[in-house]
Design a protein around this motif. Structure first.
Motif, short mmCIF file in Angstrom:
data_model
loop_
_atom_site.label_atom_id
_atom_site.label_comp_id
_atom_site.label_asym_id
_atom_site.label_seq_id
_atom_site.Cartn_x
_atom_site.Cartn_y
_atom_site.Cartn_z
N LEU A 132 27.06 39.02 -3.21
CA LEU A 132 27.24 40.35 -3.21
C LEU A 132 28.22 40.80 -4.25
CD1 LEU A 132 28.06 40.18 0.65
CD2 LEU A 132 26.05 41.33 -0.37
N ASP A 133 29.01 39.76 -4.66
CA ASP A 133 29.88 40.35 -6.20
C ASP A 133 29.11 40.59 -7.32
OD1 ASP A 133 32.28 39.83 -5.18
OD2 ASP A 133 32.79 37.78 -6.06
N TRP A 134 27.87 39.99 -7.53
CA TRP A 134 27.02 40.20 -8.69
C TRP A 134 26.05 41.45 -8.24
CZ3 TRP A 134 27.07 34.45 -8.07
CH2 TRP A 134 28.14 33.91 -8.55
N GLY A 135 26.46 42.14 -7.21
CA GLY A 135 25.48 43.38 -6.85
C GLY A 135 24.10 43.07 -6.13
N GLY A 136 24.26 41.88 -5.55
CA GLY A 136 22.90 41.64 -5.04
C GLY A 136 22.67 42.12 -3.53
N GLN A 137 21.34 42.28 -3.16
CA GLN A 137 21.01 42.39 -1.89
C GLN A 137 20.52 41.16 -1.03
OE1 GLN A 137 18.67 46.02 -1.74
NE2 GLN A 137 20.60 47.16 -1.91
N LEU A 138 20.45 41.01 0.03
CA LEU A 138 19.92 39.82 0.77
C LEU A 138 19.08 40.41 2.00
CD1 LEU A 138 19.28 36.79 0.94
CD2 LEU A 138 21.30 36.72 2.49
N ALA A 139 17.87 39.98 1.99
CA ALA A 139 16.98 40.26 3.15
C ALA A 139 16.43 38.84 3.69
CB ALA A 139 15.77 41.10 2.95
N LEU A 140 16.86 38.56 5.15
CA LEU A 140 16.69 37.30 5.61
C LEU A 140 15.57 37.53 6.84
CD1 LEU A 140 20.02 36.20 6.24
CD2 LEU A 140 18.30 34.47 6.29
N HIS A 161 27.94 43.21 6.25
CA HIS A 161 27.62 43.89 5.29
C HIS A 161 26.63 44.90 5.29
CE1 HIS A 161 30.06 40.76 3.42
NE2 HIS A 161 29.40 39.73 4.07
N PRO A 162 26.66 46.12 5.93
CA PRO A 162 25.68 47.10 6.42
C PRO A 162 25.15 47.65 4.84
CG PRO A 162 27.83 47.87 6.87
CD PRO A 162 27.97 46.34 6.55
N GLY A 163 23.96 47.77 4.74
CA GLY A 163 23.46 48.42 3.64
C GLY A 163 23.08 47.47 2.50
N ARG A 164 23.72 46.08 2.55
CA ARG A 164 23.72 44.96 1.69
C ARG A 164 22.98 43.79 2.07
NH1 ARG A 164 28.28 44.63 -2.36
NH2 ARG A 164 26.60 43.96 -3.60
N VAL A 165 22.94 43.32 3.38
CA VAL A 165 22.46 42.29 3.97
C VAL A 165 21.74 42.66 5.23
CG1 VAL A 165 22.83 40.06 5.17
CG2 VAL A 165 24.38 40.87 3.45
N GLY A 166 20.31 42.37 5.07
CA GLY A 166 19.61 42.60 6.36
C GLY A 166 18.93 41.57 7.03
N GLY A 203 17.17 47.81 6.19
CA GLY A 203 18.50 48.96 6.43
C GLY A 203 19.29 48.53 5.11
N LEU A 204 18.72 48.36 4.00
CA LEU A 204 19.34 48.19 2.85
C LEU A 204 19.32 49.28 1.95
CD1 LEU A 204 17.74 44.61 1.74
CD2 LEU A 204 19.95 44.80 2.84
N ALA A 205 20.56 49.40 1.13
CA ALA A 205 20.60 50.49 0.33
C ALA A 205 19.31 50.72 -0.63
CB ALA A 205 21.79 50.66 -0.35
N GLN A 206 18.69 52.19 -0.81
CA GLN A 206 17.65 52.21 -1.74
C GLN A 206 18.21 51.93 -3.08
OE1 GLN A 206 14.34 53.26 -0.81
NE2 GLN A 206 14.77 52.25 1.27
N ASP A 207 18.64 51.10 -3.59
CA ASP A 207 19.01 50.84 -4.96
C ASP A 207 18.05 49.92 -5.86
OD1 ASP A 207 20.58 50.28 -7.09
OD2 ASP A 207 22.44 49.70 -6.11
N ALA A 208 17.63 50.64 -6.75
CA ALA A 208 16.30 49.90 -7.60
C ALA A 208 17.33 48.79 -8.56
CB ALA A 208 15.67 50.85 -8.55
#
Ligand code: ADP
Length: 483
Positions: A320-328, A347-352, A287-292
């Motif tokens: 998150l500040d540095w634009g990262g995403q996290l999948a756990l 953090h929808p779209g940024r942490v799953g 469920g993370l943003a499709q952001d390459a």
């Protein structure tokens, strides 16, 4: 001359797995075969094991083994020669190898694994079918009493190599169980199975072994110190002459990004570009943003204090500040599972978060994430970072145990020499981890620098090659006649 080794363990991949122990027990036989070492693995016959190991035949029986009848079955699974201890009163239950469906330890775990150890000692001495055994390789506390049963019974003396995969799991039980173990009274002693007034299975494994191994050189040193010894450091120092660390390897047949059927897109060091498709699939699955353009960090492992997942969640604002995403991906302690779910919800779209034990998802994470984070407070060896190296997701690890032995930090010197394979931070600190995440994000945005790190990571030798040779040398040295 081929050596016959009886491996004894409570889990072996792919039949039954809760962690790295299973991977090691499952992979070592094939890795040792080219060295003339024939390993047969004795496992408890849990329902999943029985279902997978079809066509098993009975070799012997015990009319009564810790409260019920038992049989020794011979089977093969994916080429692995197995002996199964079929004792329905001990192992034919729902739930995991150690825990019932309620998530609690089975109350008779001491007897369940004493039975495994006792059966192993008898099988080691007497052989099984046509198999004869020159030595026993006992793994972790569940096989900790093998040496005690061999020492305190008449008959052939079979040497024991005892491997510690995690000193935190000690198999420590009240003294009241001792009479049920069937050991002579003198075994309940400091020079025996006694440990802080109770019975220590891991302690006994260390005490009675002819050789002790653990799963990395740095962990071998750490566990002999008061800080890392978890109460056993004194004994480990006393036995340091026979203690050594041998790194785990990966089963590179299963973990091969060029052939992995669990990846949407396969890739290699020569052509890592298809990873981009895996990243998109991973973002979709979590469920993370499709952001390459967002660096995608991943965590895979038990949700336990040891693994430092709380530190990662504490470092989340920085990530998150540095634009990262996290999948756990993980399962474990209820509070940490909830914390992971909460982070994803916040953090929808940024942490799953996937609260599950799912091997296919682990492959997708390694094959699609930009960086796998392993912030363990202690780590005997760690397999996750080895998978991450091989799958081109340079790991960010803490400087402990096997993590320190397998990752080359992208510090200035390593970058200048072109040898970095990941990043390393001080253990146990969310601040240090935050700084590490920032360093990783900055490096990742430097495409040329990251490509070099990724290529080095994928070129690192994470196979069993060197380590299998070390086990083989250890086994042969133990059996060589004294000069
Ligand atoms: P430990 O044995 O302490 O749990 P290791 O890193 O040595 O840690 O081994 C853990 C193994 O289990 C690795 O192969 C890892 O990928 C796998 N694993 C852990 N948690 C999960 C999960 N939730 N889903 C799939 N695989 C997992």
């Amino acid at each position: 001359m081929t050596l016959g080794v009886l491996a004894v363990a409570s889990e072996a991949a792919p039949l039954v797995k809760t962690g790295g122990l299973a991977d090691v027990v499952g992979a070592l036989p094939a890795a040792l075969a080219p060295h003339g070492i024939a390993v047969t693995t004795l496992l408890p016959c849990y329902p999943a094991v029985r279902a997978a190991a079809k066509g098993a035949r009975a070799l012997r029986s015990w009319p009564a083994l810790f409260g019920g009848p038992a049989r020794l079955l011979a089977a093969r699974h994916e080429g692995l020669p197995l002996l199964l201890l079929d004792a329905p009163h001990l192992y034919d239950r729902p739930g995991g190898p150690y825990l019932g469906p309620d998530g609690r330890d089975w109350p008779d775990n001491a007897l369940r694994f004493a039975a495994l150890s006792l059966a192993a000692a008898e099988v080691a001495r007497e052989g099984a079918g046509r198999a004869r055994f020159d030595l026993v390789h006992a793994h972790d506390w569940q096989a900790g009493l093998v040496g005690a049963y061999l020492r305190h019974a008449p008959g052939r003396r079979v040497p024991v190599v005892f491997s510690i995969h995690n000193l935190a799991f000690q198999g420590h039980f009240p003294a009241g169980i001792f009479p049920a173990l069937g050991l002579p009274p003198e075994a309940f002693a400091t020079e025996g199975v006694e440990y802080y007034g109770g019975v220590g299975f891991l302690k006994a494994g260390i005490w009675y072994a002819d050789r002790i191994t653990t799963v990395s050189p740095t962990y071998a040193a750490e566990i002999a110190t008061p800080e890392g010894g978890m109460g056993l450091d004194g004994l480990l120092r006393a036995r340091s002459a026979v203690l050594c660390g041998i790194l785990n390897g990966l089963d590179t047949r299963i973990w091969d990004p060029a052939t992995d059927p669990l990846l949407p897109a396969r890739f290699s060091a020569a052509d890592p570009a298809p990873r981009a498709a895996n990243k998109r699939a991973l973002q979709a699955r979590f469920g993370l943003a499709q952001d390459a353009a967002a660096p995608l960090f991943a965590f895979i492992g038990r949700l336990a204090w040891q693994k430092g997942v709380d530190l990662l969640l504490a470092a989340l604002p920085a990530l998150l500040d540095w634009g990262g995403q996290l999948a756990l991906l993980g399962t474990g302690e209820a509070a940490l599972e909830q914390a992971a779910r909460d982070a994803a919800a916040a953090h929808p779209g940024r942490v799953g978060a996937a609260i599950a034990f799912e091997e296919p998802l682990a492959h997708l994470l390694h094959g699609g994430a930009d960086c796998v984070v392993v912030p363990s407070r202690f780590e005997p060896c760690g397999l996750t970072q080895l998978c991450a190296l091989r799958y081109g997701a340079p790991p960010l690890v803490s400087r402990v145990g096997g993590l320190a032995d397998t990752v080359v930090d992208a510090n200035e010197a390593a970058l200048a020499a072109g040898v970095a394979t990941g990043l390393m931070v001080a253990p146990g600190s969310a601040e240090a981890l935050s700084a590490g995440l920032r360093r990783a994000a900055a490096l990742w945005r430097d495409r040329a620098a990251w490509a070099r790190i990724q290529a080095n990571a994928m070129a690192a030798d994470v196979s069993w090659g060197r380590s299998a040779a070390r086990y083989a040398a250890l086994f042969r040295g133990l059996l060589a006649p004294p000069p």
